[in-house]
Scaffold this active site. Structure first.
Site, PDB file in Angstrom:
ATOM      1  N   LYS A 204      27.494  28.160  39.393  1.00 17.66           N
ATOM      2  CA  LYS A 204      27.542  28.525  40.811  1.00 17.66           C
ATOM      3  C   LYS A 204      27.901  29.996  40.899  1.00 17.66           C
ATOM      4  O   LYS A 204      29.068  30.379  40.845  1.00 17.66           O
ATOM      5  CB  LYS A 204      28.582  27.684  41.554  1.00 17.66           C
ATOM      6  CG  LYS A 204      28.544  27.881  43.072  1.00 17.66           C
ATOM      7  CD  LYS A 204      29.644  27.139  43.788  1.00 17.66           C
ATOM      8  CE  LYS A 204      30.673  28.048  44.365  1.00 17.66           C
ATOM      9  NZ  LYS A 204      30.181  29.186  45.153  1.00 17.66           N
ATOM     10  N   GLU A 285      40.841  32.713  35.312  1.00 23.92           N
ATOM     11  CA  GLU A 285      41.333  34.102  35.339  1.00 23.92           C
ATOM     12  C   GLU A 285      41.390  34.495  36.803  1.00 23.92           C
ATOM     13  O   GLU A 285      40.384  34.469  37.497  1.00 23.92           O
ATOM     14  CB  GLU A 285      40.394  35.005  34.542  1.00 23.92           C
ATOM     15  CG  GLU A 285      41.028  36.342  34.151  1.00 23.92           C
ATOM     16  CD  GLU A 285      41.011  37.353  35.282  1.00 23.92           C
ATOM     17  OE1 GLU A 285      42.079  37.562  35.900  1.00 23.92           O
ATOM     18  OE2 GLU A 285      39.954  37.929  35.546  1.00 23.92           O
ATOM     19  N   CYS A 319      40.117  43.166  38.406  1.00 23.08           N
ATOM     20  CA  CYS A 319      41.411  42.490  38.316  1.00 23.08           C
ATOM     21  C   CYS A 319      42.353  43.254  37.394  1.00 23.08           C
ATOM     22  O   CYS A 319      43.575  43.093  37.464  1.00 23.08           O
ATOM     23  CB  CYS A 319      41.237  41.055  37.848  1.00 23.08           C
ATOM     24  SG  CYS A 319      40.252  40.876  36.362  1.00 23.08           S
ATOM     25  N   GLU A 415      47.838  41.778  45.863  1.00 17.96           N
ATOM     26  CA  GLU A 415      46.610  42.301  45.266  1.00 17.96           C
ATOM     27  C   GLU A 415      45.680  42.839  46.355  1.00 17.96           C
ATOM     28  O   GLU A 415      45.219  42.086  47.211  1.00 17.96           O
ATOM     29  CB  GLU A 415      45.892  41.220  44.449  1.00 17.96           C
ATOM     30  CG  GLU A 415      44.711  41.763  43.665  1.00 17.96           C
ATOM     31  CD  GLU A 415      44.055  40.712  42.790  1.00 17.96           C
ATOM     32  OE1 GLU A 415      43.576  41.071  41.694  1.00 17.96           O
ATOM     33  OE2 GLU A 415      43.994  39.543  43.190  1.00 17.96           O
TER      34      GLU A 415
END
Length: 514
Positions: A204, A285, A319, A415
């Site tokens: 996906k 992750e 990230c 973040e």
């Protein structure tokens, strides 16, 4: 371990390379607006509902239309993957490895074609797109060779009366959910790791970058991947995401993305559904809040360059990006002033033009989130560079530096995932490490210092999965710097490392009496 070399990056200062990439961009532009089907059991399926892939540097430009799966099509994809697993798991590891080495060779020959598509679909500057494709090649070759190392299992001690063997076998059907920020490298790496290990996959892709995934699936078919082994299933997370994770025939989920989505997947995967006879495995992750620590013994220019490169590469949409700089007070002003100078030198614009250092952020939602954080930063600290933005044509944000923040400020804790770096001071190196460790994440970090005692203290106490000394905190190299983090950064799966394939397999011990 097998001998391994890394795919080289393209030198665009060479005129021939520049012309070749411009030609690839023209070819990619010629395919704008195409319609892409789902691929289920090897069959092309056109759905009425579509995902529209937009060029983030030019909102009026449609990169392509991709068919959008519903739950009925998701069910078909899992059934096809489950059926294909019965034969794919018995294919010799050497044959599987060869197929992905061949795929890597095809991609290498068409390298600029994939990179040019990322410039348009993800807004990646030339060098960032080229590095993404190079990493995809590295992942394919590394995992193929790792499979050759693992195919015979681990030698066991025999006895006078038994032969003992310890081997690795695949798990089953995996759901692979990659991110948009490394639309080729992470998508290809997570997919190939699952496939070369003998599993089948429902892929996906990220809704922002589904076309690069479609091109990759076509390449795998060209290399000879059997029907049903990989099923291409773009769709809305709210429509098919939970369905795929919850399905009783799903054996594992490989996810890269946000903390909120990752924890939701982890929670849902823990539930045993009717007909499910295993505990699902989750490889996740989930991001970071990464810090570069600079002490008074540091090379100031190296520190400033490392911060700027790590914070603003691909508009901070990594990230691993440097989101925080924690600098000892002795050199705080000197480092900050040099970072401000370097930040002012960066150019922002359409990444089709190689002169631009930074392109857009990925979409309107990201633009709103990042600009909102900049406003928060103005209240919590001092805006010293950037802060401006423009979404009239594309989603452009100037690289931004916020100084004099407290360690518990929102901008130091949450973040942002954009071109914003936060500065905080520390009186001692010990305090700097405390600040570096004071988030819920633990992905990457760096220390710029020529003090060996400080480096060794960081080696012990800087709690991140990937720690770098005297360099930036981005750009982990496959096979050299296995990538994955601690705490809310995920399961520390260490992509591109010697243990990664084992997460996609289970060990079987067989003893034969003699």
């Amino acid at each position: 371990m097998s001998e391994y070399t890394h795919e080289s990056l393209t030198d665009f200062s060479i005129e021939a390379n520049k012309r070749a990439f411009e030609s690839a961009l023209q070819k990619a532009r010629a395919e704008l607006g195409k319609d892409y089907p789902l691929i289920i059991g090897g069959k092309r399926v056109m759905a009425a509902d579509k995902i529209t892939s937009i060029n983030p540097a030019n909102k009026m430009e449609t990169v392509g239309l991709v068919s959008k799966a519903d739950q009925e099509l998701a069910e078909q994809a899992i059934r096809e993957a489950d059926l294909a697993f019965q034969s794919w798991r018995k294919v010799k590891p050497e044959v599987r490895a060869d197929l992905f080495l061949r795929t890597a060779a095809i991609v290498r020959r068409r390298k600029h074609e994939f990179s040019a598509l990322m410039v348009l679909e993800a807004g990646k500057p030339w060098k960032e797109a080229d590095a993404d494709t190079a990493e995809a090649i590295d992942f394919m070759e590394y995992y193929a060779r790792q499979m050759l190392d693992l195919k015979d299992g681990v030698p066991m001690h025999g006895t006078l009366w038994e032969i003992n063997r310890y081997q690795y076998i695949p798990l089953g059907v995996g759901i692979v959910i990659p991110p948009w920020n490394f639309p080729f490298a992470i998508m290809a790496g997570t997919t190939v790791a699952a496939l070369v290990s003998g599993n089948t996959v429902v892929l996906k892709p990220a809704s922002n970058t589904p076309i690069i995934a479609a091109k990759f699936v076509q390449t795998l078919e060209e290399a000879g991947l059997p029907k049903g082994v990989l099923n291409y299933l773009p769709g809305s997370g709210s429509v098919i995401g939970d369905f795929l994770v919850d399905h009783p025939r799903t054996r594992f989920v490989s996810f890269t993305g946000s903390r909120d989505v990752g924890t939701r997947i982890y929670e849902r995967a823990a539930k045993v559904h009717d007909g499910q006879i295993w505990l699902k495995r989750v490889i996740a992750e989930m991001g970071g809040k990464d810090t570069i620590v600079v002490d008074k013994d540091a090379d100031i220019e190296l520190a400033a360059q490392s911060i700027v490169h790590s914070a603003f590469g691909f508009s901070g949409q990594k990230c691993s990006a440097c989101s925080r700089a924690v600098v000892l007070e002795d050199v705080y002003d000197e480092v900050l002033n040099r970072v401000i100078q370097l930040t002012h030198e960066l150019t922002v614009g359409d990444p089709v033009n190689p002169a631009n250092d930074m392109g857009p952020v990925i979409d309107g939602q990201a633009f709103a989130k990042i600009t909102g954080y900049i406003e928060i930063g103005k209240e919590e600290g001092k805006l010293v560079a950037g802060g401006s933005s423009d979404h009239s044509k594309g989603y452009f944000i100037r690289p931004t530096v916020i100084a004099d923040l407290k360690p518990d400020a929102r901008l130091m804790q949450e973040e942002v995932f954009g071109p914003v770096v936060s500065f905080a001071g520390a009186k001692t190196f010990e305090e700097a490490l405390e600040i570096a460790n004071n988030t819920q994440y633990g992905l990457t970090g760096a220390v710029i210092s020529n003090n060996r005692e400080h480096l060794e203290a960081a080696r012990e106490d800087f709690h991140v999965g990937n720690l770098y000394f005297n360099r930036g905190c981005t750009a982990a190299i496959v096979g050299s710097q296995p990538f994955g983090g601690f705490n809310m950064s995920g399961t520390d799966s260490k992509a591109g490392g010697p243990d990664y394939l084992l997460l996609h397999m289970q060990a079987k011990s067989v003893s034969e009496a003699i």
